[in-house]
Enzyme design. Structure first.
Site, PDB file in Angstrom:
ATOM      1  N   GLU A 134      -6.280  -9.989  -2.833  1.00 49.96           N
ATOM      2  CA  GLU A 134      -7.050 -10.010  -1.584  1.00 49.96           C
ATOM      3  C   GLU A 134      -8.544  -9.879  -1.884  1.00 49.96           C
ATOM      4  O   GLU A 134      -9.253  -9.110  -1.247  1.00 49.96           O
ATOM      5  CB  GLU A 134      -6.609  -8.874  -0.647  1.00 49.96           C
ATOM      6  N   GLU A 190       0.807  -1.230   0.000  1.00 51.55           N
ATOM      7  CA  GLU A 190       0.000   0.000   0.000  1.00 51.55           C
ATOM      8  C   GLU A 190       0.840   1.280   0.000  1.00 51.55           C
ATOM      9  O   GLU A 190       0.600   2.207   0.765  1.00 51.55           O
ATOM     10  CB  GLU A 190      -0.980  -0.024   1.178  1.00 51.55           C
TER      11      GLU A 190
END
Length: 931
Positions: free
Chosen positions: A809, A708
């Site tokens: 994910e 991220e």
């Protein structure tokens, strides 16, 4: 929760110093200390030879020795007999461990769900100065599970006098073997036992109050009608009240409530041990009535948590649920939990408010969760797929149907694009021209001001709507501007898509939404540029999506990129006469990677493991490889959990992704990192890379190097811009076999300009220019209401980099399992049909072990739900089977998905079975079959 830990089990030893005195459950005396023989109803006693009148018959010493002193001998130097029955007593001697004592098997005499009262008169003798603890304990044994222990009660004993140890217990299910025993004094100290009574009162106020008058609540004394019996403070004190604050606080129900007071830590609270009453692989619902008081705090989070102790593993803390409590009213906290393994101890407690604030509890109920039938598939009459629900979208009637949100002005201008935005065109399959007119919004004094329209009566529940428009901004903007299509649904903000604009061109904005509860008001509006910046909007489209039409297109695309022509070519003796012989081909495994997230605790559940190894060929660990897990304190390395999971995957030939080496957004979780100076932090980063990559060299096919980076910059801020590329370089040097990924969220759904495909591309190119060996693009895929063309457009844009793309994910969420299954099918089909996508990882599949509610495929106790059935049907669709006959050329031709196959043919002389693998390829694969 994009990218947040999936698993509820969080190692928090560094946050929860948990000493023995805090672990012990306090059990206030049930009766006055006036002699053991009078404490309980003797007729109901389930202990055999409770007073040792038959010597040690039915009793057994636990790795020590024992004998009985008769009544005629008296105490003779033993403790005073003021509390003793005056009869025989047992002496447990030659004790070398504190746990050694006297035990009796009570398995056949205990009934599930019944509450038992325990009282034993005990003393000590020998080399002792001061006092020592004597404990009453249950040992629970089940075949194939670890032995667990349940503390019943404890008392402090000195050589001067006999004391009583008392407590209660109740078991939801009786184990295969249940043993009661007394233990505790220091090694060398003799344990004296005068009598033991365990009774089950058939009717008493205490009984009905404690177990809920016939319900299956495993909490004893749930409404404090038996005082604080079976309750204790967790690092603080507990008190009982019938009212507080001069009568302003009274129980919501019942006659009393408890407070956790003198709290110095957030985790201080009120607790009860439920060891032995909670069963593995059963889902439990939790409901508590709570509020807060004092310290000038008016609102605070109250959380229900489990402390789970398992032999040979770190203590675990399971977050069950939380609620925002106030000092004004009682509120209800509700949640669910499930234990996969067989812990030795389980304690439930309530925690959360800041130190100095009292936590008040009126009741706590923990019971086997009710199985609620799932809602049926929604029936949507006349969905009108593709029909725009926006009034006057072409502005043929000036701005009628539109109104200004806020004190801005709307007018109509000309010069906008005459074509539909590409994502809408892909869904609608039409090319009707637009009018070229647009809404010009002027005099905007707030970012939220713009054109709006009410669509309350036009939105149908459970339909997925695609949003599309052309937008442009006027001059005077100070830097890039976000433009957003938003919906106000009963005053709740819903994101319908957004785009970042830094020029004077028209830009496509696209997104989606779905409403699953009947609203009273729905308004759509376009907002975003800074105050004073004009906004221009054209061709607004909001229409329900025909997913089945998209699926038909995707099946055709998947056939082109995931299949290959195969020729079975038979040769050898007898092959010339095979023409017309039957051939059967079965695909045993599709090679396209479809995996899932798991946690260490999941692998203690054999049902979870069976489903996992049967249906997934890749795995990723939810928490166990993250830095805060593997090194909770500096230098204190914990790789045992990850080692166990790697071993399971290797045993079942499951490939693994390494998630993650670093995590920008969550770096601050590790408090010890915050205290490091720049040089020491750099050393810690290097040590992390070296420890992880050398330990697991060759075992993880992928690594998410720095998770991220589009949403956080901790390491870059502390260590400089080069650190990100250096992480990739060092990881590649330590394990050249691993493909190194970037990984981020909201890349595919048009909901976040920070991680839009254009930004992600710039980010990847920047890393590559610095020499970072970026080998793959991770798209997390935590998505709501997916629309195929929106997702596909993002994949197309990222695909120009030539790197493999993985959904790393993936999860979808809907309260309706059928709709959720359809969402999941959208994402899986889009991935499977796109040539740049090389794998999909689900971010979990088992209820209570996912980061989002209403996202699971398998219910907590192992039942595959409608979403899971849709998933399994899709996997079955992606297996190719063929039957036919050998042709005159001695061949059998078919087209099938890439993966493993088994072929079977019966010749006149024998049956031949052959396995083969179909890899990617543009030309037909010829598989020779020698007869």
């Amino acid at each position: 929760m994009k990218g947040l830990p999936i698993c509820c089990f969080i190692s928090r030893q560094h946050k929860h110093p948990f000493k023995r005195s805090e672990e012990t459950m306090e059990n206030p005396q049930l009766t006055s200390n006036n002699g053991c023989s009078e404490n309980l109803n003797q007729a109901a006693n389930i202990i055999v030879n409770h007073d040792f009148s038959n010597g040690l018959h039915s009793w057994h010493t636990n790795c020590c020795n024992g004998f009985v002193v008769s009544a005629e001998c008296g105490d003779r130097g033993k403790p005073s007999s003021s509390s003793r029955s005056g009869g025989n007593y047992a002496v447990v001697t030659n004790r070398t461990k504190c746990w050694q004592g006297l035990e009796q098997d009570i398995t056949s005499r205990v009934l599930p769900g019944s509450r038992y009262l325990v009282s034993a008169c005990v003393g000590v003798s020998g080399p002792l100065s001061g006092s020592t603890d004597v404990l009453a304990t249950l040992k629970l044994e089940n075949h194939g599970s670890a032995t667990s222990y349940m503390l019943i009660g404890k008392t402090s004993v000195s050589k001067e006098k006999w004391e009583i140890v008392e407590g209660t217990f109740s078991l939801l299910a009786v184990p295969e073997r249940l043993v009661f025993y007394l233990e505790g004094p220091s090694p060398g100290v003799e344990l004296l036992i005068d009598s033991v009574v365990i009774s089950c009162p058939s009717s008493s106020k205490s009984e009905s109050a404690s177990i809920g008058a016939g319900d299956d609540n495993i909490i004893i004394n749930p409404k404090f009608e038996d005082g604080l019996n079976n309750w204790s403070g967790r690092g603080c004190k507990v008190a009982l009240h019938d009212s507080m604050a001069d009568g302003k606080i009274v129980p919501q129900s019942g006659k009393a409530f408890a407070s956790a007071t003198e709290r110095t830590q957030n985790w201080n609270g009120i607790q009860q041990e439920i060891t032995g009453r909670v069963q593995r692989k059963l889902a439990y619902s939790v409901a508590a009535v709570v509020r807060i008081f004092g310290n000038n705090v008016t609102t605070a989070t109250v959380q229900a948590t489990l402390w789970v102790q398992t032999p040979g593993r770190n203590d675990q803390y399971v977050g069950i649920a939380n609620v925002q409590a106030t000092d004004k009213d009682w509120v209800q906290l509700q949640g669910k939990f499930l234990l996969n393994g067989s812990p030795s101890r389980v304690v439930i407690y309530l925690e959360g408010p800041p130190p100095g604030t009292d936590l008040l509890v009126n009741s706590l109920v923990v019971k086997h969760a009710e199985k609620i039938p799932p809602p049926p598939a929604p029936v949507i009459e006349n969905p009108d797929f593709g029909a725009n629900i926006i009034t006057n979208s072409q502005l043929d009637d000036s701005t009628n149907g539109w109104f200004p949100l806020g004190n801005c002005n709307l007018s109509v201008g000309s010069g906008s694009p005459h074509i539909l935005p590409p994502m809408a065109r892909a869904s609608l399959g039409v090319h009707e021209p637009l009018s070229g007119r647009y809404i010009h919004v002027k005099n905007r004094t707030q970012t939220w001001m713009g054109p709006a329209q009410m669509i309350t009566d036009k939105v149908k529940l459970f339909l997925t709507y695609q949003v599309s428009a052309w937008v442009r901004i006027g001059s005077g903007a100070n830097g890039p501007q976000n433009v957003n299509v938003a919906l106000g649904v009963d005053n709740q903000w819903v994101n319908g898509g957004q785009v970042e604009i830094n020029d004077d061109r028209w830009h496509e904005i696209g997104g989606s939404f779905r409403i699953e509860k009947q609203p009273s008001k729905v308004m759509v509006y376009i907002q975003g540029p800074g105050a004073g910046v004009d906004l221009m909007v054209a061709g607004v489209q909001i229409f329900p999506v025909n997913r089945e039409a998209r699926f038909k297109y995707l099946r055709h695309q998947a056939d082109k990129i995931r299949k290959r022509d195969i020729v079975l070519k038979f040769s050898g003796a007898g092959s010339s006469g095979l023409s017309g012989t039957n051939v059967k081909v079965v695909q045993t495994q599709n090679s396209f990677p479809i995996g899932s997230c798991m946690s260490r605790t999941n692998i203690d559940n054999e049902d979870f493991v069976n489903f996992f190894v049967k249906n997934f060929n890749w795995a990723v660990f939810g928490n166990e490889l993250k830095w805060y897990w593997t090194e909770p304190q500096q230098g204190n390395l914990n790789y045992k959990d990850a080692d166990d999971m790697v071993a399971l995957c290797q045993k079942h030939n499951i490939e693994t992704r390494g998630h993650c080496i670093f995590w920008e957004v969550q770096a601050t979780v590790q408090q010890w990192i915050q205290a490091l100076n720049k040089d020491d932090l750099m050393k810690a980063v290097q040590n992390r890379l070296t420890n992880l990559l050398t330990r697991y060299k060759g075992k993880f096919k992928h690594y998410d190097v720095n998770n991220e980076m589009l949403h956080g910059s901790y390491y870059q801020d502390r260590l400089g811009k080069d650190i990100r590329a250096n992480m990739f370089k060092t990881a590649n040097q330590l394990d050249p076999s691993a493909t190194l990924f970037v990984n981020d969220y909201h890349v595919e759904d048009g909901c976040d300009t920070r991680s839009c495909p254009e930004r992600y591309i710039e980010h990847i190119l920047d890393l590559q220019e610095q020499g970072a060996p970026v080998g793959g693009i991770g798209i997390q895929g935590h998505i709501d209401n997916p629309v195929g063309p929106v997702v596909c457009t993002a994949l197309d844009k990222l695909g120009i980099l030539g790197l493999p793309i993985w959904f790393t994910e993936l999860d979808v969420s809907s309260i309706n399992e059928h709709v959720r299954g359809e969402d999941l099918e959208v994402m899986l089909r889009e991935a499977f049909a796109h040539p740049a996508v090389e794998g999909v990882m689900l971010w979990g599949f088992w209820e209570l072990f996912m980061s989002r509610d209403n996202a699971h495929l398998v219910n907590a106790e192992g039942e595959v739900n409608e979403t899971g059935k849709r998933f399994l049907a899709l996997k079955h669709e992606w297996l190719s089977h063929a039957r036919g006959q050998v042709d005159v050329k001695g061949q059998f031709n078919f087209r099938g998905f890439h993966g493993k196959y088994a072929m079977e043919i019966d010749t006149p002389s024998k049956k031949i079975v052959k396995t083969f693998v179909v890899d990617k390829g543009d030309t037909p694969l010829v598989v020779p079959v020698e007869l």
